[in-house]
Design a protein around this motif. Structure first.
Motif, mmCIF file in Angstrom:
data_model
loop_
_atom_site.group_PDB
_atom_site.id
_atom_site.type_symbol
_atom_site.label_atom_id
_atom_site.label_comp_id
_atom_site.label_asym_id
_atom_site.label_seq_id
_atom_site.Cartn_x
_atom_site.Cartn_y
_atom_site.Cartn_z
ATOM 1 N N ARG A 131 0.839 -1.207 0.000
ATOM 2 C CA ARG A 131 0.000 0.000 0.000
ATOM 3 C C ARG A 131 0.871 1.253 0.000
ATOM 4 O O ARG A 131 0.547 2.243 -0.669
ATOM 5 N N LYS B 239 -2.698 6.435 1.226
ATOM 6 C CA LYS B 239 -2.540 6.861 2.626
ATOM 7 C C LYS B 239 -1.602 8.068 2.664
ATOM 8 O O LYS B 239 -0.433 7.967 3.050
ATOM 9 N N TYR C 262 -5.396 13.411 6.039
ATOM 10 C CA TYR C 262 -5.661 13.425 7.471
ATOM 11 C C TYR C 262 -6.125 14.786 7.968
ATOM 12 O O TYR C 262 -6.503 14.926 9.124
ATOM 13 N N GLU D 257 -16.043 6.297 6.472
ATOM 14 C CA GLU D 257 -15.209 5.673 7.508
ATOM 15 C C GLU D 257 -14.978 6.684 8.613
ATOM 16 O O GLU D 257 -15.551 7.778 8.602
ATOM 17 N N PRO E 266 -11.868 8.800 11.098
ATOM 18 C CA PRO E 266 -10.586 9.454 10.821
ATOM 19 C C PRO E 266 -9.412 8.472 10.713
ATOM 20 O O PRO E 266 -8.449 8.744 10.006
ATOM 21 N N GLY E 267 -9.500 7.340 11.394
ATOM 22 C CA GLY E 267 -8.366 6.403 11.373
ATOM 23 C C GLY E 267 -8.797 4.955 11.350
ATOM 24 O O GLY E 267 -8.073 4.073 11.831
ATOM 25 N N SER F 124 -8.435 -0.746 3.795
ATOM 26 C CA SER F 124 -7.861 -1.136 5.091
ATOM 27 C C SER F 124 -7.434 -2.603 5.131
ATOM 28 O O SER F 124 -8.180 -3.493 4.714
ATOM 29 N N VAL F 125 -6.272 -2.836 5.682
ATOM 30 C CA VAL F 125 -5.755 -4.196 5.849
ATOM 31 C C VAL F 125 -6.613 -4.947 6.884
ATOM 32 O O VAL F 125 -6.939 -6.124 6.709
ATOM 33 N N THR F 126 -7.009 -4.253 7.932
ATOM 34 C CA THR F 126 -7.811 -4.893 8.988
ATOM 35 C C THR F 126 -9.191 -5.267 8.450
ATOM 36 O O THR F 126 -9.698 -6.371 8.706
ATOM 37 N N THR G 162 -5.532 -0.768 12.028
ATOM 38 C CA THR G 162 -4.323 -1.215 12.718
ATOM 39 C C THR G 162 -4.225 -0.601 14.106
ATOM 40 O O THR G 162 -3.967 -1.283 15.090
HETATM 41 C C1 LIG Z 1 -8.505 6.746 7.280
HETATM 42 C C2 LIG Z 1 -8.219 5.343 7.671
HETATM 43 N N1 LIG Z 1 -9.070 4.379 7.319
HETATM 44 C C3 LIG Z 1 -8.863 3.088 7.640
HETATM 45 C C4 LIG Z 1 -7.752 2.711 8.369
HETATM 46 C C5 LIG Z 1 -7.528 1.280 8.684
HETATM 47 O O1 LIG Z 1 -6.559 0.765 7.821
HETATM 48 P P1 LIG Z 1 -5.655 -0.463 8.253
HETATM 49 O O2 LIG Z 1 -6.586 -1.524 8.678
HETATM 50 O O3 LIG Z 1 -4.931 -0.816 7.019
HETATM 51 O O4 LIG Z 1 -4.791 0.014 9.332
HETATM 52 C C6 LIG Z 1 -6.851 3.695 8.777
HETATM 53 C C7 LIG Z 1 -5.704 3.366 9.613
HETATM 54 O O5 LIG Z 1 -4.731 2.916 9.360
HETATM 55 C C8 LIG Z 1 -7.067 5.026 8.399
HETATM 56 O O6 LIG Z 1 -6.198 5.970 8.751
#
Ligand SMILES: Cc1ncc(COP(=O)(O)O)c(C=O)c1O
Length: 309
Positions: free
Chosen positions: A66, A161, A166, A195, A197-198, A221-223, A259
């Motif tokens: 990514r 990303k 942000y 979604e 903010p994070g 998102s990886v998660t 994450t």
């Molecule tokens: C805006 C945003 N969406 C989603 C995620 C989740 O992504 P991931 O599961 O890859 O960490 C994050 C955090 O990392 C993020 O900053």
């Protein structure tokens, strides 16, 4: 553990492949990475397995892939080889000697001096630090729907990303903080759920997991992808589709994932209780499944775990 204690434990960070004290890893004030947000990053976690005396970095390859995509979107030139960055992360953690849950912040940005479209030189930084699980994992958190709208693919693509994205998350996060919420859910311009903010949003309705699709103004998102995989393996019905705002109020369960936030139950939205107002059974079950997986307690998906020691 407060932030100052954590910072004091960082023995070394890595800049452009060289380990050095945090104070020496500096950015010039005219760097385009600072002035024009010509910067991208990844947040990655490593999980401690006490019985194996091992620290596992979770899905490092997917995070590096990514990062490569995010750098390509900003036309960084030359692009650092991401496999080397993976090795540098392992070396940085070893040098710090962490034997506990760890967070990894990997940044790439246009360094030195330049204009808005300057493409190099590109510098990379790696900061690794202890990161214990947040209490919200257990207690759940109260979220609001933000009055800010999510940025879009044809303006500032959320799929990459980029540090610039942000600003949108920060505005929503500050609004939530001002109004005494733990976090925010941001809607697209069309008014459907994007979604937070994070992290990404899942709801549960009638035993079915639902999350917005990848064209809904989200980071891929990886998660989120991990959880959709686990649902498939465990025979839990899931759907990627638009979520209306009012579905947040009618849902049996809602959770936030990423994450950093792992799987955080959302127990109220706009001060309306979600379900019974406590973390729901499917959320709890997924937390357990996820925790077993990332720590290497289950024998599943060894390919997602990179041992540090
Ligand atoms: C805006 C945003 N969406 C989603 C995620 C989740 O992504 P991931 O599961 O890859 O960490 C994050 C955090 O990392 C993020 O900053």
């Amino acid at each position: 553990m407060v932030e100052d204690d954590i910072r004091a434990r960082i023995k070394t960070v890595t800049m452009n492949g060289r380990q050095m004290p945090y104070a020496q890893a500096t950015v010039p004030i005219m760097a385009p990475g600072l002035n024009y947000a010509a910067a991208v990053f990844e947040g990655i976690r490593a999980y401690w397995n006490a019985s194996a005396s091992q620290l596992y970095i979770f899905r490092l390859d997917e995070h590096l892939k990514r990062l490569a995509f995010s750098m390509r979107m900003l036309r960084f030139d030359p692009m650092p080889a991401v496999a080397e960055l993976g090795d540098q992360i392992v070396a940085d953690i070893r040098a710090n000697g962490y034997r506990e849950d760890t967070y990894i912040r990997l940044n790439a940005f246009v360094d030195e001096w330049g204009e808005m479209t300057t493409q190099g030189p590109v510098s990379t930084t790696i900061v690794t630090r202890p990161r214990p699980r947040a209490p919200g994992f257990t207690t759940g958190q109260n979220f609001c729907v933000s009055s800010w709208r999510r940025l879009s693919d044809n303006a500032s693509p959320p799929r990459s990303k980029s540090t610039a994205n942000y600003l949108n998350g920060r505005l929503a996060g500050l609004e939530a903080k001002t109004n005494n919420y733990h976090g925010a859910i941001i809607l697209t311009e069309r008014g459907t759920v994007a979604e937070g903010p994070g992290g990404c949003i899942f709801i549960v309705r009638g035993g079915r997991l639902i999350t917005p699709g990848v064209t809904s103004g989200i980071l891929e998102s990886v998660t989120r992808e991990t959880l959709l995989n686990l649902a498939l393996e465990d025979g839990i019905a899931s759907a990627e589709r638009d979520i209306d705002r009012t579905e947040l109020y009618i849902a049996d369960e809602v959770f936030y994932c990423g994450t950093g936030h792992e799987i955080t139950p959302i127990v109220s939205v706009d001060r309306m209780a979600v379900g019974a107002g406590t973390p729901g059974p499917l959320t709890r079950a997924l937390q357990k499944r996820y925790d077993d997986l990332v720590r290497g307690h289950s024998n599943a998906h060894g390919e997602w775990l990179r041992p540090v020691y």
